[in-house]
Design an enzyme around this catalytic site. Structure first.
Site, PDB file in Angstrom:
ATOM      1  N   LYS A  33       0.835  -1.203   0.000  1.00 23.67           N
ATOM      2  CA  LYS A  33       0.000   0.000   0.000  1.00 23.67           C
ATOM      3  C   LYS A  33       0.864   1.245   0.000  1.00 23.67           C
ATOM      4  O   LYS A  33       0.607   2.207  -0.741  1.00 23.67           O
ATOM      5  CB  LYS A  33      -0.906   0.014   1.225  1.00 23.67           C
ATOM      6  N   GLN A 174       4.148  10.523   8.113  1.00 20.16           N
ATOM      7  CA  GLN A 174       3.403  10.884   6.900  1.00 20.16           C
ATOM      8  C   GLN A 174       3.376  12.388   6.668  1.00 20.16           C
ATOM      9  O   GLN A 174       3.244  12.836   5.529  1.00 20.16           O
ATOM     10  CB  GLN A 174       1.972  10.341   6.978  1.00 20.16           C
ATOM     11  N   GLU A 319       3.830   0.061  12.773  1.00 22.82           N
ATOM     12  CA  GLU A 319       2.707  -0.621  12.132  1.00 22.82           C
ATOM     13  C   GLU A 319       2.731  -2.126  12.368  1.00 22.82           C
ATOM     14  O   GLU A 319       1.730  -2.815  12.165  1.00 22.82           O
ATOM     15  CB  GLU A 319       2.675  -0.335  10.634  1.00 22.82           C
ATOM     16  N   HIS A 346      -3.283   6.580  15.363  1.00 22.42           N
ATOM     17  CA  HIS A 346      -3.491   5.805  14.134  1.00 22.42           C
ATOM     18  C   HIS A 346      -4.986   5.595  13.892  1.00 22.42           C
ATOM     19  O   HIS A 346      -5.811   6.359  14.401  1.00 22.42           O
ATOM     20  CB  HIS A 346      -2.724   4.485  14.217  1.00 22.42           C
ATOM     21  N   ARG A 391      -5.333  -3.637  11.089  1.00 23.16           N
ATOM     22  CA  ARG A 391      -4.288  -4.379  11.801  1.00 23.16           C
ATOM     23  C   ARG A 391      -4.793  -4.926  13.140  1.00 23.16           C
ATOM     24  O   ARG A 391      -4.289  -5.943  13.621  1.00 23.16           O
ATOM     25  CB  ARG A 391      -3.046  -3.516  11.957  1.00 23.16           C
ATOM     26  N   LYS A 416      -9.084  -2.582   3.771  1.00 23.47           N
ATOM     27  CA  LYS A 416      -8.338  -1.319   3.708  1.00 23.47           C
ATOM     28  C   LYS A 416      -7.009  -1.520   2.996  1.00 23.47           C
ATOM     29  O   LYS A 416      -6.574  -0.670   2.211  1.00 23.47           O
ATOM     30  CB  LYS A 416      -8.119  -0.790   5.127  1.00 23.47           C
TER      31      LYS A 416
END
EC number: 2.5.1.19
Length: 430
Positions: A33, A174, A319, A346, A391, A416
């Protein structure tokens, strides 16, 4: 804060399959992703067309594709996993972010080059995710933004000059990647300076820098600073690696059951944080081997008789926390996962969510200031809530391999990043 869905909404329950012996399987994992969405951004901002091969098709990548199309970019599906992207003048539009951090943080800087206002919105959970850092950075670069969280509207009016921008990206890498990806299009380029606490998930920034350089952009790096020179982003062919973070629950199946899982086409050199699972599983007692296969490699993991706990700083690989926490809950010794305070921002507050769900199944998980302490305990069945977090859902599936009666709420939230996860999982367990 943990996001709790409306109690009046009934979400489907999935019976997590219980392994009845060592699991042995050979698997191919869909594309990354993180790499797919970065390639889409760079292709949209390039000076010439690009081709993207082995594209991940998932909710997050579809949201990115739809967002770019709404801004006037032509994206042609040449095959189910192959896109042709033709850049052009960006136009006014409306972007639906869903719960995709890459969309809500990478596309606002892109919107600065549109010829009119661009409106952003997303899922209810997305409206409480941290956004101030990236939006304040855009304002300091001369871009008009009318709010500090979703929904908001970006309106630049003309190509921004660029310059030096200071940003606190301690909540998410990010914020840095979002600015870097669009920086070459600013008239004077952009210098990004991180001025906050420890910067998490550095491998994702390294991924961004590596991909920009592959597209012909000059970048100078120093500690907490990136100087991106203005220039044409070159159109090219991007081949997407398998998503290594999405591979981790399947590798965990070997660790939990004492079986052997082989993941095809594991990259020998990568910037993906998921590659760290190799050393983590070794430390927890697994046998881990890269096996030459044709021109590439497969990764083979064989689980131990008894899984050991682990003490690890996960600041660069946050993650992976749900996978590692699930393994820790099944381990024979104590685990301490640190450096992950940023996970509170998150898809959900992952630290609070993991603590709540592990403890509801009889586990012993304590939330720390910057992580989790997980001690050995005998687990029992029950409902594992996913909090609309892909997750979290896969973590419940891992525990279900070793514990009877685990039911995962809303397993399809895994779409997702991995559509059809539950089908692949059930086939693997057999």
């Amino acid at each position: 804060m943990v996001f709790v869905s409306d109690s009046s909404i009934s979400l489907p329950i999935w019976d997590a399959p219980r392994a009845r012996g060592p699991i042995v399987s050979d698997l191919a994992i869909p594309g990354s992703k993180s790499i797919t969405n970065r390639a889409l951004i760079l292709a949209a901002l390039a000076s010439t067309p690009s081709t993207i091969i082995d594209v991940l098709r998932s909710r997050d990548t579809d949201l990115m594709t739809d967002g770019l199309r709404s801004l006037g970019i032509t994206i042609t599906e040449e095959a189910v996993d192959r896109y042709r992207v033709e850049p052009g003048q960006l136009s006014a539009g409306s972007v639906e972010c869903g719960l995709a951090g890459t969309v809500m943080r990478f596309l606002p800087p892109v919107a600065a080059f549109a010829d009119g206002p661009v409106h952003f919105d997303g899922d209810p959970q997305a409206r409480v995710r941290p956004m101030t850092s990236i939006l304040d950075a855009l304002r300091s670069l001369g871009v008009e933004v009318d709010n500090n969280n979703l929904p908001f509207t970006v309106n630049a009016g003309e190509v921004p000059e660029g310059g030096v921008v200071e940003i606190d990206a301690s909540g998410s890498s990010q914020f840095v990647s979002g600015l870097l990806l669009s920086a070459p299009r600013f008239k004077n380029g952009v210098t990004v300076k991180h001025v906050g606490g420890r910067l998490p998930s550095m491998p994702h920034i390294e991924m961004t820098v590596d991909m920009l350089r592959s597209a012909g952009i000059e970048i100078e790096e120093s500690e907490n600073q990136w100087v991106v020179h203005p220039g044409e982003i070159l159109g090219r062919t991007w081949r997407i690696e398998p998503d290594l973070s999405n591979a981790t629950p399947f590798l965990a199946a070997a660790a939990v059951t004492g079986g052997t899982i082989k993941i095809n086409h594991w990259p020998i050199k990568t910037t993906q944080p998921g590659d760290a699972i190799r050393s983590i599983l070794e430390r927890m007692g697994c046998e881990v081997e890269l096996v030459a296969q044709g021109e590439g490699y497969d990764l083979s993991v064989t689980g131990p008789v008894a899984l050991k706990g682990i003490e690890i700083d996960m600041s660069d690989i946050g993650e992976l926390t749900p996978t590692v926490a699930a393994l820790a809950a099944l381990a024979s010794t104590e685990s301490r996962l640190t450096g992950i305070a940023h996970l509170r921002g998150h898809e959900t507050d992952r630290l609070a969510a993991l603590t709540a769900e592990i403890n509801k199944l009889g586990g012993k998980c304590t939330e720390l200031k910057d992580g989790l302490l997980i001690e050995p305990a005998s687990l029992h069945g029950g409902v594992w809530h996913s909090y609309a977090d892909h997750r979290m859902a896969t973590a419940g599936a891992i525990i279900g391999l070793a514990v009877d009666g685990v039911q995962v709420e809303d397993i399809k939230t895994t779409s997702k990043t991995f559509p059809g996860f539950e089908n692949v999982w059930e086939e693997m367990v057999g």
